[in-house]
Design an enzyme around this catalytic site. Structure first.
Site, short mmCIF file in Angstrom:
data_model
loop_
_atom_site.label_atom_id
_atom_site.label_comp_id
_atom_site.label_asym_id
_atom_site.label_seq_id
_atom_site.Cartn_x
_atom_site.Cartn_y
_atom_site.Cartn_z
CD GLN A 85 -3.03 -0.63 -0.18
OE1 GLN A 85 -2.90 0.40 -0.83
NE2 GLN A 85 -3.93 -1.54 -0.49
CB SER A 86 4.29 1.91 -1.18
OG SER A 86 5.07 3.02 -1.53
#
Ligand SMILES: Cc1ncc(COP(=O)(O)O)c(C=O)c1O
Length: 355
Positions: A85-86
């Site tokens: 989920q960067s």
């Protein structure tokens, strides 16, 4: 702020050169209701509005400098690294596409994505058509996951090279000296906006992860010879504050060196605290989530449970307990990341409860 210092700093940024990938200056405004409630003058700098998509954030400023170098050196492919989920990986993918380059993302699965239910930043990465490699994290940090997979990256670079492609390699968070220059520039922008509003910030508070944002801000502070504003970073990962802080000092000094400035960071140029990390990176906790709700319910502004929400909670805790004294002029640098609100339940914690 002396205007001459700002002019000199702007000359250094211009000499290094960048692409235009965001909408700057980002907005800067007062949080009237919280200021009144706590007897402080609280302002917010909206890096969440960096553009050029709805899902901007602090990485775009770094990418303006990084992708200039990518373009100047004839690269057509951009590698970067992060958690699944960067925000950094997603913002890199949008910026790469704007520059006509192909994004390749290596993502450590701290939270395992579910097949058929791809969410938030990973969903955006998929829509952007990034080449996505998901790597098992096995309980390791993203940094350690990446260190264990170096051969995979080298092999993919070699494969692409054999097909005539050239890769620009951006480390986790885009936190190289060149990337962090973007936040030296942001510091100057903030102080110019503050001056135009007739205020002098006593505190500038923000999230710190890979450290490039804080290092860049510290370098900007040094360029302006600012000794008034206390720069405060709230950690979002469990790192030893001493060694982590030393790394940020080194990075800030390398920003100054890259810019050709003789100035170096003074002792105590910034402070960091690990007190608001909670259980760990990408792990939510109740008190931080309470402040995410508080900011939304008082000012109509969203922060996220991984980065900006934890920093906002840290700053508010210090306002409440007097560490940041009443009457202070405080700036909260909102670094973006609200896409995490649409991610897996493990990341958002109790935010979805209907109450
Ligand atoms: C929303 C958000 N805020 C803050 C940070 C931390 O910035 P830095 O890595 O420069 O410390 C990140 C990094 O990924 C981020 O995505």
């Amino acid at each position: 702020m002396h205007e001459d210092n700002a002019v000199a700093a702007r000359r250094l940024f211009a000499a290094l050169g960048k692409l235009s990938l965001g909408f700057y200056p980002t907005p800067f405004h007062k949080l009237e209701r919280i200021s009144e409630e706590y007897g402080v003058n609280l302002y917010i700098k909206r890096e969440d509005f960096s553009g050029t998509t709805l899902f901007g954030g602090n990485k775009i400023r770094k990418l303006e400098y990084l992708l200039k170098e990518a373009r100047d050196t004839g690269c057509d492919t951009v590698f970067t690294y992060g958690a699944t989920q960067s925000n950094h990986a997603m913002e890199t993918a949008t910026a790469a596409r704007r520059c006509g380059m192909k994004p390749v993302l290596f993502l450590g699965a701290i939270v395992e994505p579910k097949a058929g239910d791809v969410r938030a930043n990973l969903l955006l990465d998929a829509i952007l058509g990034a080449e996505i490699h998901i790597l098992p994290s096995l309980g390791r940090s993203t940094k350690d996951t990446m260190a264990a997979n170096k051969e995979l990256f080298a092999a993919r670079i070699a494969e692409l090279a054999a097909q005539g492609h050239k890769v620009y390699d951006i480390p986790i968070g885009g936190s190289t000296a060149r990337g962090a220059v973007g936040f030296a520039e942001a510091y100057v922008e903030i102080m110019e906006q503050a001056r135009a509003m007739g205020i002098r910030p006593d505190y500038l508070c923000t999230t710190t992860g890979s450290g490039g944002t804080l290092a860049g801000l510290a370098a900007g502070r040094a360029l302006l010879k600012d000794t008034t504003t206390k720069l405060r970073g709230y950690q979002v990962g469990k790192k030893d504050p001493a060694t982590y802080g030393q790394g940020i000092v080194r990075l800030a000094d390398s920003v100054l060196e890259l810019l050709g400035s003789e100035t170096r960071l003074a002792e105590g140029a910034f402070s960091i605290t690990p007190d608001y990390v909670g259980p760990g990176y990408e792990k939510p906790y109740k008190e931080a989530n309470d402040d995410i709700r508080y900011l939304a319910r008082t000012e109509g502004i969203f922060t996220d449970p991984v980065y900006s929400g934890k920093a906002f909670h840290g700053m508010m805790s210090e306002i409440r307990n007097g560490t940041i004294p009443k009457g202070s002029t405080v700036v909260f640098l909102h670094t973006g990341g609200a896409t995490a609100l649409f991610s897996e339940a493990d990341i958002i914690g109790d935010l979805g409860e209907l109450r």
